[in-house]
Design a protein around this motif. Structure first.
Motif, mmCIF file in Angstrom:
data_model
loop_
_atom_site.group_PDB
_atom_site.id
_atom_site.type_symbol
_atom_site.label_atom_id
_atom_site.label_comp_id
_atom_site.label_asym_id
_atom_site.label_seq_id
_atom_site.Cartn_x
_atom_site.Cartn_y
_atom_site.Cartn_z
ATOM 1 N N SER A 1 14.010 -0.206 -18.909
ATOM 2 C CA SER A 1 14.043 -0.373 -20.335
ATOM 3 C C SER A 1 14.058 -1.649 -20.926
ATOM 4 N N HIS A 2 14.102 -2.570 -20.073
ATOM 5 C CA HIS A 2 14.194 -4.012 -20.534
ATOM 6 C C HIS A 2 13.282 -5.084 -19.707
ATOM 7 N N SER B 1 19.048 -10.943 -17.789
ATOM 8 C CA SER B 1 20.045 -10.606 -18.821
ATOM 9 C C SER B 1 20.802 -11.814 -18.871
ATOM 10 N N ILE C 1 27.222 0.352 -12.982
ATOM 11 C CA ILE C 1 26.789 1.042 -14.270
ATOM 12 C C ILE C 1 27.655 2.199 -14.593
ATOM 13 N N ASN D 1 26.315 3.844 -17.259
ATOM 14 C CA ASN D 1 25.383 5.084 -17.898
ATOM 15 C C ASN D 1 24.010 4.476 -17.498
ATOM 16 N N ASP E 1 21.381 3.343 -20.018
ATOM 17 C CA ASP E 1 21.422 1.687 -20.723
ATOM 18 C C ASP E 1 20.507 1.011 -20.192
ATOM 19 N N TRP E 2 19.787 1.289 -19.034
ATOM 20 C CA TRP E 2 18.895 0.281 -18.279
ATOM 21 C C TRP E 2 17.581 1.006 -17.801
ATOM 22 N N LYS F 1 19.636 -4.288 -14.156
ATOM 23 C CA LYS F 1 20.385 -4.908 -15.261
ATOM 24 C C LYS F 1 19.951 -6.212 -15.557
#
Ligand code: NAP
Length: 342
Positions: free
Chosen positions: A14-15, A19, A27, A29, A32-33, A67
């Motif tokens: 998702s990113h 970071s 994690i 959830n 989130d990633w 992450k």
């Protein structure tokens, strides 16, 4: 041969990029990633193969990576997952010899948590029939790291220290160390795992949550004189362990399971006792180890899995379509890998 589908189910990043944080491979959830997507099945380029997934593993490196705290940048929208096992269903130029083979693989660009995966032919290992798909899914990252790191320890005396020894890699290293006549000193968090680690080959097991652990380690170190510390935790206790080791000791950090940043408290040990702090990353080992040595080590790894000296402990099996909702909960279980199936 059956025609390949146009599209596939995949779990995607998702990113983008990094970071800038280092909070550890935990994690709350996965959503989130990660996200779910229907993607075009990729085409292998020169030197690449397309693999139809049988099973993929979830390693701490995968969690660091999603992450944004791993040694390579994320590409938003690309499938996640570094390692797995499957059947080669299409090949690019110069990779034709792998067509139809069941292989263990490391991905490049289009990850393992998808129905079809792109892998460099150089990072595919045809699997012996005795090796299960689950062992095949964890055949490269941890086993090669175990072989490489115990090889370092072998050249530095009779004993070595392993932290996070209940990890898959820790267990492989304890077993290998024992088989080579070495004395692995295992550090674990949970007292109830001491017997299991001894069965796996540890000569000594110390529990890091024991208030006397530093003193206990100092006594073991005095007696067994370990000169290599293979450390995946890298917290303040790791620094204390390093300080209690004899002269010429090497603290080799290969993982960052703890988010704590250790302080160095005894710089004189580096100056006067010839001690060293260094890192190990399999990616660098692969690019710096001659191909004939790698082939010998890969054959030894497969022999160990084929005859049962090594195995992959599985804590949870998740279908690819259940990964995003269930991964965080599955990772809370200790003593084994989460294995993903299509
Ligand atoms: N540098 C490299 O090339 C390389 C290659 C392969 C793996 N690695 C690293 O090697 C390590 C182990 O990998 P793996 O796949 O074998 O792991 P794994 O099987 O997934 O096991 C990790 C285990 O570590 C323990 N742990 C987690 N957080 C901890 C903490 N803060 N302090 C102490 N122990 C902790 C947990 O066991 P308990 O709950 O029993 O304590 C957990 O089950 C990871 O750090 C990974 O990134 C590095």
């Amino acid at each position: 041969m059956t025609a390949l589908p146009q599209t596939m189910f995949a779990t995607i990043l998702s990113h983008d990029g990094y970071s800038g944080e280092a909070t550890g491979p935990n994690i709350e959830n996965a959503g989130d990633w990660l996200a779910e997507a229907e993607l075009t099945v990729p085409e292998p380029g020169p030197g690449q193969v397309l693999v139809k997934l049988r099973s993929a593993s979830v390693n701490p490196s995968d969690i660091h990576f999603i992450k944004g705290e791993y040694g390579q940048a994320r590409v938003k929208g690309a499938p996640a997952g570094f390692e797995g096992c499957g059947d080669v269903v299409a090949t690019g130029q110069c990779a034709e010899g792998l067509m139809g083979q069941r292989v263990a693989f490391i991905t490049a660009g289009s990850g393992a948590w998808a129905e079809y995966v792109l892998a460099p032919a150089m990072m595919c290992i045809p699997l012996r029939p005795e090796i299960s798909d689950e062992d095949g899914a964890a055949q490269i990252v941890n086993p090669l790291t175990a072989m490489a790191m115990v090889d370092i320890a072998k050249g530095a005396g009779d004993a070595f220290v392993v932290s996070a020894a209940t990890s898959q890699l820790g267990k492989l290293m304890c077993g290998l160390g024992r088989d080579l006549g070495l004395k692995p000193i295992a550090l674990v968090r949970r007292g109830e795992t001491v017997g299991m680690l001894k069965d796996h080959g540890a000569a000594e097991v110390l529990v890091t949550t024991d208030p006397d652990v530093a003193q206990n380690f100092a006594e073991v170190s005095q007696s067994l004189k370990p000169r290599v510390f293979l450390d995946a935790v890298a917290d303040q206790l790791s620094e204390q362990v390093f300080c209690a080791m004899p002269n010429q000791a090497r603290w080799i950090c290969y993982g960052k399971l703890s988010a704590e940043l250790p302080k160095l408290t005894q710089m004189g040990q580096l100056i006067f006792m010839g001690k060293q702090i260094e890192g190990f990353w399999l990616t660098n080992w692969v690019t710096s180890t001659p191909p004939q040595d790698q082939a010998r080590i890969v054959a030894e790894v497969q022999a160990r899995f084929a005859d049962g000296r090594w195995k992959t402990d599985v804590s949870e099996r998740l279908a690819l379509r259940d990964l995003v909702p269930n991964l965080a909960e599955a990772l809370k279980k200790s003593d084994g890998k989460v294995i993903i199936t299509p």
